[in-house]
Design an enzyme around this catalytic site. Sequence first.
Site, short mmCIF file in Angstrom:
data_model
loop_
_atom_site.label_atom_id
_atom_site.label_comp_id
_atom_site.label_asym_id
_atom_site.label_seq_id
_atom_site.Cartn_x
_atom_site.Cartn_y
_atom_site.Cartn_z
N HIS A 239 -78.60 5.59 9.58
CA HIS A 239 -79.93 5.39 8.99
C HIS A 239 -80.89 6.53 9.27
O HIS A 239 -82.02 6.53 8.79
CB HIS A 239 -80.50 4.07 9.53
CG HIS A 239 -81.65 3.55 8.75
ND1 HIS A 239 -82.82 3.10 9.33
CD2 HIS A 239 -81.81 3.39 7.42
CE1 HIS A 239 -83.65 2.71 8.39
NE2 HIS A 239 -83.07 2.86 7.22
N HIS A 470 -92.58 2.49 3.07
CA HIS A 470 -91.21 2.56 3.56
C HIS A 470 -91.19 3.27 4.91
O HIS A 470 -90.18 3.36 5.57
CB HIS A 470 -90.32 3.31 2.55
CG HIS A 470 -88.86 3.22 2.86
ND1 HIS A 470 -88.17 4.22 3.51
CD2 HIS A 470 -87.95 2.24 2.61
CE1 HIS A 470 -86.90 3.88 3.63
NE2 HIS A 470 -86.74 2.68 3.11
#
Length: 587
Positions: A239, A470
């Site tokens: 990630h 985000h």
Amino acid sequence: MLQEGAHGKWTVSSSDESTEENSDSEKPSTSSLLDAARGRTSGPQYPCSEARKAAHKRKASPLKLGDKSFSTETPPAGKQRASQEGLGWCLSSSDEEPEDQEKHAHKETQKEEKCDAPKEHALNLCRDDELSENQQAEEYNETLGEAQDTWDLLNGGNPFRFFLTKVTGIEQSYNSGALHIKDVGWLVRQYPQEFRKKPLLIVHGEKRESKAELLAQARPYENISFCQAKLDIAFGTHHTKMMLLLYEEGLRVVIHTSNLIAEDWHQKTQGIWLSPLYPRLPQGTTGSAGESETNFKSDLISYLMAYNSPTLKEWIDLIQEHDLSETRVYLLGSTPGRYQGSDKEKWGHLRLRKLLKEHASSIPAQESWPVVGQFSSIGSLGADGSKWLCSEFQESLVAAGSSVTSLLKCDVPIHLVYPTVNNVRQSLEGYPAGGSLPYSIQTAQKQLWLHSYFHKWSAEVSGRSHAIPHIKTYMRPSSDFQKIAWFLVTSANLSKAAWGALEKNGTQLMIRSYELGVLFMPSAFGLDKGYFHVRGKMLSESNDSATYFPVPYDLPPEQYGSKDQPWIWNIPYTNAPDTHGNMWVPS
């Protein structure tokens, strides 16, 4: 099945027990990128997560308020999860825990690194206009003329080197000091034409069919190579979002919160830490030369070495050859594994705890200062706060000085900033923006206790629509929200997979995923009072960046009201239209 909680009623299928939260996984697909670079397409390209797929579907086929040609019944959860294998390059954010995934196929994600572009404008930072090919070419030429302005911005006006990404549809003054990657096609076409054959290394977490598809799509490009991120613990993801950029003039490190896909760089609030341009050390320099007071150089090398990949040795050597001494931030990463002894403090939330103990100042009355976490995805945190959030994780967030605070068990206020349904509905993109906020009903209904900590996403833009976040940030503000003791921007969402969870009576830390962020400490910026000043509103007439830290949302955060609901991506919203006049029906 009807689930009623403190924030409204949610309709879910009675078969949700067979699906759980793998659908929370942010897996935006960029399988079309290399096709796009070759000038061809192969039909609609969807992201890898169910949430982002739903967003693509609703953008392509919007439903107006009052349209009855659909069903608001959420489909059986077992049917929501089409196989994502073979979709190609998936960059994702899976924040679910194994107890919620064991019945499903393992899905991983990946990070991207852009490398070896020998000119500064290989990373184009400019406006976010959607343009035709000819307009894009014209703007590229204009960008060359604006290069000095960008250079001044990157090297002078922002001492924290922390930037937000640009969005459109708001007053231009609110984009002041923001950065962007020029959208001319994606990935390969992010580079000016003359640099598109420079070596590009992609670090990814793909396996099986999706890995084969990724390799096949890159086959025409001899300059592209790959590094496999090892994910030996089930349900972990890759990630991290980082770029290593090599220029003729030096090396630059970029740590950010956006995946390298168009959706993440369009109308979202994202964070970017952009390093100084690091010069090469004199030939023959050895040892600890070029290290910063924050040990950034050695920590970055340790992070890359954790991949245990010979492919990354070249980049480790390049970092060794450069002078990173100007760095003022601390690197904070997560890498998959089970860590004991002193290794426990190398990664995850115990790494944050260690840094705060060593470098955070003890400020009078700081014991009552709250902690604030802001994120775009949430994992399973347990049946109540004592299982993780208000125990080991909070203990790391409130650490300061040499002693461990005794204020645990949620004695310190915790504010969790996560968008409400109305935040999403009233955003620039409307409901489809919620595809980047993959909090599922299957997860939410099991931790209703968590929602009492929720606060609204609020970035004041003169009453107009805003960009959904985000970005992921964590900080320790003062009780009056005029100061902050530290600030972290990171890829890590609110999950045990990202931050780690203690095992074996606290003697072992287990982390599932790769994550990376940077920690801002006042002491590293010469502030002997032990805190940064912040504004009550992030944006104001004054722009004294040397005085105020640019927190990307309004302070103090506003707690959810009795009618507010957290955004849940996989249930319908048909009572009110979004900013484009549409409803949200994800199926």
